[in-house]
Write an enzyme that holds these catalytic residues in place. Sequence first.
Site, PDB file in Angstrom:
ATOM      1  CG  HIS A   1     115.853  64.058  -9.417  1.00  0.00           C
ATOM      2  ND1 HIS A   1     115.761  62.958  -8.950  1.00  0.00           N
ATOM      3  CD2 HIS A   1     114.967  63.842 -10.656  1.00  0.00           C
ATOM      4  CE1 HIS A   1     115.138  61.991  -9.508  1.00  0.00           C
ATOM      5  NE2 HIS A   1     114.757  62.618 -10.783  1.00  0.00           N
ATOM      6  CB  CYS A   2     121.090  62.643  -7.609  1.00  0.00           C
ATOM      7  SG  CYS A   2     121.768  63.758  -6.425  1.00  0.00           S
ATOM      8  NE  ARG A   3     120.004  57.434  -0.521  1.00  0.00           N
ATOM      9  CZ  ARG A   3     120.505  57.982   0.420  1.00  0.00           C
ATOM     10  NH1 ARG A   3     121.167  59.283   0.370  1.00  0.00           N
ATOM     11  NH2 ARG A   3     119.837  57.687   1.549  1.00  0.00           N
TER      12      ARG A   3
END
Length: 158
Positions: free
Chosen positions: A112-114
Amino acid sequence: MKLRLSALATLILLLAACAPEPPATEQAATPTAAAPETGLESAQLPIATATVTGAELAARLDGDDGPVVLDVRTEAEFAEGHIPGALNIPHTELAARLLELPGDRSAEIIVHCRSGKRAKTAEAILVGAGYQRVYDLEGHMLGWTEAGLPVTVEESGS
């Protein structure tokens, strides 16, 4: 008459032999992996598009067989708040730091990231390096925090 039929049959055979092959379906060209026994997704989904919801991941974090949670945001973003137990390797450094991932290439990794763009890049790197169980966190960090799921904030050193 026999000559015409023979010539027609020869022509048909020649045309069939020279015809281009039909294009392969996208599904057949996409690498797939059987879903893990955790029931996160149905079997034979494209590796880089299989997803895990925040609620599913949160429930699994308490267990002994939890997945590797890979946060590919910057170190500063990670310090501001991250999923408990997540490993931070920015997407721009991932290819050079694959040996830091725990387990082998069959380990389950939730990326995941933002909001999703950097995670897609990281997932492509992982799949290209032979990782077999790569999943995308649905909603990413924005969805995680909006759902009120737990976040760890790094203590400031000052």
